[in-house]
Enzyme design. Structure first.
Site, PDB file in Angstrom:
ATOM      1  N   ASP A   1      -1.509   5.915  -5.187  1.00  0.00           N
ATOM      2  CA  ASP A   1      -1.828   4.921  -4.157  1.00  0.00           C
ATOM      3  C   ASP A   1      -2.218   3.566  -4.728  1.00  0.00           C
ATOM      4  O   ASP A   1      -3.315   3.383  -5.254  1.00  0.00           O
ATOM      5  CB  ASP A   1      -2.966   5.457  -3.279  1.00  0.00           C
ATOM      6  CG  ASP A   1      -3.296   4.495  -2.144  1.00  0.00           C
ATOM      7  OD1 ASP A   1      -2.456   3.614  -1.837  1.00  0.00           O
ATOM      8  OD2 ASP A   1      -4.384   4.617  -1.571  1.00  0.00           O
TER       9      ASP A   1
ATOM     10  N   ASP B   1       0.828  -1.201   0.000  1.00  0.00           N
ATOM     11  CA  ASP B   1       0.000   0.000   0.000  1.00  0.00           C
ATOM     12  C   ASP B   1       0.866   1.257   0.000  1.00  0.00           C
ATOM     13  O   ASP B   1       1.436   1.614   1.037  1.00  0.00           O
ATOM     14  CB  ASP B   1      -0.886  -0.051   1.256  1.00  0.00           C
ATOM     15  CG  ASP B   1      -1.786   1.157   1.380  1.00  0.00           C
ATOM     16  OD1 ASP B   1      -2.129   1.748   0.346  1.00  0.00           O
ATOM     17  OD2 ASP B   1      -2.139   1.510   2.524  1.00  0.00           O
TER      18      ASP B   1
END
Ligand SMILES: *[C@@H]1O[C@H](CO)[C@@H](O)[C@H](O)[C@H]1NC(C)=O
Ligand SMILES: *[C@@H]1O[C@H](CO)[C@@H](O)[C@H](O)[C@H]1NC(C)=O
Ligand SMILES: *[C@@H]1O[C@H](CO)[C@@H](O)[C@H](O)[C@H]1NC(C)=O
Length: 407
Positions: free
Chosen positions: A293, A114
Site C-alpha cells: 500500500d 493509493d
C-alpha cells in the site's frame, strides 16, 4: 508545524518546477511529510494516520464482502467500522501525489496515488467550505461527465465523512486516457482531506473493483479494459528524490538487477504473501499475508506478531502499537518475499526520535491491533517504510507484484 509544512511544500513545489519534465508515460511524484517535527516523531499525527489507514482497510474489506459475497478470509474477527479510541481531529500524514486530468475540457487535479483502495474521488464544485483551497471538479461544465445518480459516502478514522455523487468521466493520466471512469464528486470533505491537512485535491485508488465502494473498476483497470496500455501494469519509485509513477510498464532506468515477482493471493487489495521479517539476521516470524500500500506510511502488523518481532530485539513498548530502541543501536531489518531479501535502510526503519533528548528512536513497524479495539488485520500492510527501499511493480495483467533494487 503548520508554517514548516507550508514552507516545505513551497520548497518542494519550487524544486519540482526546476526539475526537467518527466517522460509522458510517467508522473513525477511529490511528498509532504508531517509526521516528524525537527526529527522528533509526532505520535499523535502518526496515530491519526494509523486510524485513517485502518478505517480504509476495514472499508475495503467490507466492500469486498459486499461485492464478492465472500467473507474477508484474513479477518480474525467480524469486520466493523473503526471508530478509533483517540479523539482524532487531524489526519496529517505522508502521501505520494501527482497530477491527473479529468473531464472535457481536461482540468488538472493533484491526487494521492493509493494502492490500498480502488476508488477515485475529487472535491466538487458544489462542495462548500470543507473543500476550500482545492481545485474543484465541476461535472456540469464537463461535456463528457455522466451523472450516475448514485451517492457515495466514505467514513474516515476521525469520524468525519467524504460524501457526494458518482459520475463517469474521462480521466487522463501520464498521457493515457480512461474514457468511462467512475469517480466520486465530493460535496463534503472530511477533516483529513481539507487543504490544511491534505496537499493533493483528491485520491486515486489503484487496487481492484472487488474492494470498490463504487463497485467500479479503478482507473488502472479501466485503462486495461479499454486496451490503452502496452503492458497492464504500473510501477513506483518512492524515494526522497526522483519519485515517479510509471504507467503501462516499468522504467528500467530506476532499478537494477532483476524484478522478483510474487503472486497476488486474492484480488481486491494488492495482497501477497511474505516469507519472513528478520531483525539482526534472525527471522522474527515467517509466512504472513501482506497488503502492498503506497497510501500507508509505515509497516503495520497485528499486535501479537509485531510484539514478537520487537520482543526479540528488547525494544521498549511505548504503547499504541509503537516501540523504541536506543538511537545508537538500531537493528538491521529485512523482509523476505519470494525468497529474496529486501533490507530496510536505517533511514526508513527509524521513524525519528521519541523526544528531544534523541536517545530513543521509534521503529517504523507498528501494531494496529490496539487501535479502536479492532483486530481486522492479521494481514500486514507494507507501506512506505518498505516501499521506499525498492522499485515496486503492480502487474494487473498477471496479477502479481514485483520488487527490485533501486538504481
Ligand atoms: C450542477 O448544477 C446543478 C443545477 O444548477 C446544481 O444543483 C449542482 O449542485 C451542480 N453540481 C455540481 C457538482 O456543482
Ligand atoms: C460507462 O460506465 C457506466 C458505469 O459503469 C456504465 O453503466 C455504462 O454502460 C458505460 N458506458 C459505456 C459507453 O461503456
Ligand atoms: C535481550 O536481553 C537479554 C536479557 O538481558 C539478552 O540476553 C539478549 O542478548 C538481548 N537481546 C538483544 C537482541 O539485545
Amino acid at each position: 508545524m503548520c508554517f514548516l509544512s507550508v514552507f516545505f511544500l513551497v520548497a518542494l513545489l519550487a524544486l519540482a518546477a526546476a526539475l526537467p519534465h518527466p517522460s509522458p508515460l510517467s508522473i513525477a511524484l511529490r511528498k509532504r511529510s508531517t509526521l516528524t517535527v525537527d526529527g522528533v516523531v509526532d505520535l499523535s499525527a502518526v496515530r491519526s494516520h494509523m486510524a485513517h489507514t485502518q478505517t480504509k482497510f476495514l472499508r475495503g474489506a467490507a466492500a469486498f464482502e459486499r461485492n464478492t459475497g465472500r467473507s474477508w478470509s484474513r479477518s480474525k474477527s467480524t469486520v466493523r467500522r473503526a471508530t478509533g479510541s483517540d479523539p482524532l481531529t487531524d489526519d496529517s500524514n505522508d502521501r505520494w501525489y501527482g497530477t491527473i486530468t479529468v473531464g472535457t475540457p481536461a482540468v488538472e487535479y493533484k491526487v494521492d496515488f493509493d494502492t490500498g483502495s480502488a476508488d477515485l474521488f475529487l472535491p466538487a464544485s458544489n462542495c462548500g467550505s470543507t473543500c476550500e483551497g482545492h481545485t474543484l471538479y465541476n461535472p456540469n461544465i464537463s461535456s463528457s461527465a455522466v451523472d450516475l445518480h448514485q451517492m457515495f459516502e466514505l467514513t474516515y478514522g476521525d469520524g468525519s465523512t467524504v460524501l457526494g455523487e458518482q459520475y463517469t468521466d474521462t480521466v487522463g493520466i501520464a498521457g493515457f486516457t480512461a474514457k468511462n471512469q467512475t469517480l466520486g464528486a465530493a460535496s463534503q470533505y472530511s477533516t483529513g482531506f481539507q487543504a490544511s491537512n491534505f496537499a493533493p485535491d483528491g485520491l486515486m485508488g489503484m487496487a481492484f473493483e472487488d474492494i470498490s465502494v463504487f463497485t467500479a473498476n479503478s482507473v488502472m483497470q479501466t485503462l486495461v479494459a479499454e486496451k490503452t496500455l502496452s503492458e497492464a501494469m504500473f510501477a513506483f519509485k518512492l524515494a526522497s528524490s526522483g519519485s515517479e509513477l510509471r504507467i503501462g510498464g516499468v522504467n528500467s532506468a530506476l532499478y537494477t538487477g532483476s524484478i522478483t515477482y510474487t503472486p497476488v493471493t486474492e484480488q481486491g487489495f494488492w495482497l501477497i504473501n511474505g516469507d519472513a521479517i528478520s531483525a539482526n539476521g534472525k527471522e522474527a516470524f515467517t509466512n504472513f499475508p501482506a497488503i502492498v500500500d503506497t497510501g500507508t506510511t509505515l509497516i503495520l502488523g497485528d499486535e501479537s506478531t509485531v510484539g514478537q518481532f520487537y520482543n526479540a530485539l528488547n525494544a521498549t513498548d511505548i504503547g499504541g502499537g509503537f516501540y523504541t530502541f536506543p538511537c545508537n543501536s538500531m537493528p538491521s531489518v529485512s523482509i523476505t518475499i519470494s525468497g529474496r531479501v529486501f533490507a530496510l535502510s536505517a533511514e526508513t526503519f527509524n521513524l525519528g526520535s521519541y523526544d528531544s533528548s534523541g536517545e530513543s528512536c521509534v521503529g517504523a513497524i507498528a501494531a494496529t491491533g490496539s487501535l479502536g479495539g479492532n483486530s481486522l488485520l492479521d494481514t500486514w500492510i507494507l507501506g512506505d517504510t518498505f516501499l521506499r527501499n525498492v522499485y515496486s511493480v503492480f502487474d494487473i495483467g498477471q496479477l502479481r507484484v514485483g520488487f527490485a533494487d533501486l538504481a
